[in-house]
Each structure stands twice: as structure tokens, then as C-alpha cells.
Write a protein that holds these residues in place. Sequence first.
Motif, PDB file in Angstrom:
ATOM      1  N   LEU A   1       0.830  -1.216   0.000  1.00 39.93           N
ATOM      2  CA  LEU A   1       0.000   0.000   0.000  1.00 39.93           C
ATOM      3  C   LEU A   1       0.860   1.260   0.000  1.00 39.93           C
ATOM      4  CD1 LEU A   1      -2.849  -1.058   2.460  1.00 39.93           C
ATOM      5  CD2 LEU A   1      -2.982  -0.809  -0.032  1.00 39.93           C
ATOM      6  N   MET A   2       1.999   1.222   0.723  1.00 43.43           N
ATOM      7  CA  MET A   2       2.906   2.369   0.710  1.00 43.43           C
ATOM      8  C   MET A   2       3.489   2.604  -0.677  1.00 43.43           C
ATOM      9  SD  MET A   2       5.274   2.570   4.072  1.00 43.43           S
ATOM     10  CE  MET A   2       4.941   1.200   5.139  1.00 43.43           C
ATOM     11  N   VAL A   3       3.870   1.524  -1.345  1.00 43.39           N
ATOM     12  CA  VAL A   3       4.434   1.646  -2.694  1.00 43.39           C
ATOM     13  C   VAL A   3       3.368   2.165  -3.663  1.00 43.39           C
ATOM     14  CG1 VAL A   3       5.370   0.315  -4.640  1.00 43.39           C
ATOM     15  CG2 VAL A   3       6.251  -0.058  -2.334  1.00 43.39           C
ATOM     16  N   VAL A   4       2.137   1.644  -3.556  1.00 44.46           N
ATOM     17  CA  VAL A   4       1.048   2.129  -4.424  1.00 44.46           C
ATOM     18  C   VAL A   4       0.786   3.605  -4.144  1.00 44.46           C
ATOM     19  CG1 VAL A   4      -1.443   1.928  -4.857  1.00 44.46           C
ATOM     20  CG2 VAL A   4      -0.019  -0.130  -4.780  1.00 44.46           C
ATOM     21  N   ALA A   5       0.760   3.994  -2.864  1.00 48.56           N
ATOM     22  CA  ALA A   5       0.553   5.401  -2.514  1.00 48.56           C
ATOM     23  C   ALA A   5       1.684   6.267  -3.059  1.00 48.56           C
ATOM     24  CB  ALA A   5       0.441   5.558  -1.001  1.00 48.56           C
ATOM     25  N   ALA A   6       2.920   5.778  -2.960  1.00 51.71           N
ATOM     26  CA  ALA A   6       4.067   6.533  -3.478  1.00 51.71           C
ATOM     27  C   ALA A   6       3.954   6.702  -4.991  1.00 51.71           C
ATOM     28  CB  ALA A   6       5.368   5.834  -3.114  1.00 51.71           C
ATOM     29  N   LEU A   7       3.586   5.634  -5.677  1.00 53.52           N
ATOM     30  CA  LEU A   7       3.409   5.726  -7.139  1.00 53.52           C
ATOM     31  C   LEU A   7       2.274   6.677  -7.491  1.00 53.52           C
ATOM     32  CD1 LEU A   7       3.893   1.989  -8.137  1.00 53.52           C
ATOM     33  CD2 LEU A   7       5.463   3.890  -8.607  1.00 53.52           C
ATOM     34  N   PHE A   8       1.188   6.599  -6.740  1.00 50.68           N
ATOM     35  CA  PHE A   8       0.045   7.483  -6.971  1.00 50.68           C
ATOM     36  C   PHE A   8       0.454   8.940  -6.777  1.00 50.68           C
ATOM     37  CE2 PHE A   8      -3.811   9.652  -5.399  1.00 50.68           C
ATOM     38  CZ  PHE A   8      -4.637   9.459  -6.494  1.00 50.68           C
ATOM     39  N   MET A   9       1.192   9.222  -5.705  1.00 50.74           N
ATOM     40  CA  MET A   9       1.641  10.600  -5.456  1.00 50.74           C
ATOM     41  C   MET A   9       2.608  11.066  -6.539  1.00 50.74           C
ATOM     42  SD  MET A   9       2.152  10.955  -1.370  1.00 50.74           S
ATOM     43  CE  MET A   9       2.658   9.287  -1.014  1.00 50.74           C
ATOM     44  N   LEU A  10       3.439  10.159  -7.012  1.00 53.69           N
ATOM     45  CA  LEU A  10       4.401  10.502  -8.052  1.00 53.69           C
ATOM     46  C   LEU A  10       3.683  10.861  -9.352  1.00 53.69           C
ATOM     47  CD1 LEU A  10       7.466  10.693  -8.518  1.00 53.69           C
ATOM     48  CD2 LEU A  10       7.393   8.325  -9.298  1.00 53.69           C
TER      49      LEU A  10
ATOM     50  N   LEU B   1       0.334  11.567  -9.726  1.00 51.09           N
ATOM     51  CA  LEU B   1      -0.565  12.698  -9.504  1.00 51.09           C
ATOM     52  C   LEU B   1       0.229  13.989  -9.363  1.00 51.09           C
ATOM     53  CD1 LEU B   1      -3.556  13.455  -9.076  1.00 51.09           C
ATOM     54  CD2 LEU B   1      -3.131  13.241  -6.634  1.00 51.09           C
ATOM     55  N   GLY B   2       1.354  13.925  -8.644  1.00 51.49           N
ATOM     56  CA  GLY B   2       2.190  15.112  -8.461  1.00 51.49           C
ATOM     57  C   GLY B   2       2.800  15.584  -9.763  1.00 51.49           C
TER      58      GLY B   2
ATOM     59  N   GLY C   1       5.563  18.748  -7.412  1.00 53.83           N
ATOM     60  CA  GLY C   1       4.405  17.997  -6.938  1.00 53.83           C
ATOM     61  C   GLY C   1       4.673  17.095  -5.752  1.00 53.83           C
ATOM     62  N   GLY C   2       4.325  15.812  -5.926  1.00 51.48           N
ATOM     63  CA  GLY C   2       4.440  14.851  -4.831  1.00 51.48           C
ATOM     64  C   GLY C   2       5.695  14.015  -4.881  1.00 51.48           C
ATOM     65  N   ALA C   3       6.679  14.424  -5.655  1.00 55.14           N
ATOM     66  CA  ALA C   3       7.888  13.601  -5.813  1.00 55.14           C
ATOM     67  C   ALA C   3       8.639  13.438  -4.492  1.00 55.14           C
ATOM     68  CB  ALA C   3       8.808  14.189  -6.863  1.00 55.14           C
ATOM     69  N   PHE C   4       8.749  14.503  -3.715  1.00 57.22           N
ATOM     70  CA  PHE C   4       9.477  14.405  -2.450  1.00 57.22           C
ATOM     71  C   PHE C   4       8.777  13.438  -1.501  1.00 57.22           C
ATOM     72  CE2 PHE C   4      10.314  15.753   1.922  1.00 57.22           C
ATOM     73  CZ  PHE C   4      11.693  15.609   1.949  1.00 57.22           C
ATOM     74  N   LEU C   5       7.460  13.592  -1.363  1.00 58.24           N
ATOM     75  CA  LEU C   5       6.698  12.708  -0.496  1.00 58.24           C
ATOM     76  C   LEU C   5       6.717  11.276  -1.024  1.00 58.24           C
ATOM     77  CD1 LEU C   5       5.172  12.908   2.117  1.00 58.24           C
ATOM     78  CD2 LEU C   5       3.079  13.347   0.820  1.00 58.24           C
TER      79      LEU C   5
ATOM     80  N   PHE D   1      10.001   9.733  -0.105  1.00 58.62           N
ATOM     81  CA  PHE D   1       9.954   9.431   1.329  1.00 58.62           C
ATOM     82  C   PHE D   1       9.201   8.124   1.587  1.00 58.62           C
ATOM     83  CE2 PHE D   1       7.788   9.778   5.463  1.00 58.62           C
ATOM     84  CZ  PHE D   1       8.894   9.850   6.293  1.00 58.62           C
ATOM     85  N   TYR D   2       8.063   7.938   0.927  1.00 60.33           N
ATOM     86  CA  TYR D   2       7.278   6.703   1.084  1.00 60.33           C
ATOM     87  C   TYR D   2       8.058   5.486   0.590  1.00 60.33           C
ATOM     88  CZ  TYR D   2       2.707   8.195   2.783  1.00 60.33           C
ATOM     89  OH  TYR D   2       1.669   8.627   3.573  1.00 60.33           O
ATOM     90  N   PHE D   3       8.768   5.624  -0.515  1.00 64.09           N
ATOM     91  CA  PHE D   3       9.586   4.515  -1.017  1.00 64.09           C
ATOM     92  C   PHE D   3      10.679   4.140  -0.006  1.00 64.09           C
ATOM     93  CE2 PHE D   3       8.306   5.630  -5.525  1.00 64.09           C
ATOM     94  CZ  PHE D   3       7.649   4.434  -5.766  1.00 64.09           C
ATOM     95  N   ILE D   4      11.311   5.148   0.597  1.00 64.82           N
ATOM     96  CA  ILE D   4      12.369   4.894   1.582  1.00 64.82           C
ATOM     97  C   ILE D   4      11.795   4.216   2.826  1.00 64.82           C
ATOM     98  CG2 ILE D   4      13.997   6.026   3.176  1.00 64.82           C
ATOM     99  CD1 ILE D   4      14.503   8.065   0.893  1.00 64.82           C
TER     100      ILE D   4
END
Length: 152
Positions: free
Chosen positions: A44-53, A55-56, A70-74, A77-80
Motif C-alpha cells: 500500500l505504501m508503494v502504491v501510494a508513493a506511485l500514486f503521489m508521483l 498525480l504530483g 508535486g508529490g515527488a518528495f513525499l 519518502f514513502y519509497f524509503i
Amino acid sequence: MMETNSPFEQFEELRIDRISKEFLAETAKWATFLAILGFIGIALMVVAALFMLVLGASASSSASFAPLGGGAFLSIFYFIVAGFYFVPINYLYKFGSNMKNALRTNNQASLTTSFEYIKSHYKFIGILTIVMIGFYILMILWVMFTSIGSLM
């Protein structure tokens, strides 16, 4: 010359009785369950990170105030966080699967391996906790010194 024996030498032939096996079997089941939930959380974290990437990237513009857009920084962070979370969860899963195998097949090597994985799991969590406590202390000191500096 008098020979001194370590008090731990008496455990060389330590046996696991029926009740201990039941406790270990139940512990292995719960460890496996928690590890599977952890893997789902990582996914779910990876999916959220991809979604933010994604969408951002679509929402960012050249006038964006975010340094990476956009959401690249966040997203990074989620990937890490997902990467750090994977290590102890993987150890926990390997503990559970090796312990179940050891108890099912009465295999000493699997039992030893399972204990090695649970040791690694707790060692990782312990080191991560020490690092986080150090980070919190540094943040508290930084806030204190910047607050004092702004008052002067």
C-alpha cells in the motif's frame, strides 16, 4: 589447576518440550500473520508513493514551490520508508516460516535458522529505535537552539 565452567554450558543439550513447541507454533502463526499484514502495508505504501508521483507530476507546474515538483518528495519518502519497513517484516516472515517448518519436520537446522531471523528482526528494530531516539534528540536540540537564537 581448577577448571571453571560457564553456567551456560548446561544449556548445550537444551530440549524443547511439548508445551514449548505449542508456544513456538502459536508464535510462528502470529509472526507469519503480522508479516503478511506488513507486506500488505508495504504494498500500500508503494502504491501510494506511485500514486503521489503520478498525480504530483500531472499537477505540478513550472511555478510549483516544491523543489522536486508535486508529490515527488513525499513519494521518495514513502519509497524509503517502505524499504526500511521491508527488512524487519521479511525477517519476521522468515522466522515464522522456518519455525513452522522446524516444528513440523523436527529439523534442528530450521529451528536454529528461525531463531537467527528473529534475532535479526529485533536487532534491526533495536538499532532503528536507537537511531530514531538520536534523531529526536537532535531535533529537540535544533528547536531549542533556533528558538533561543530567534529570541536574541
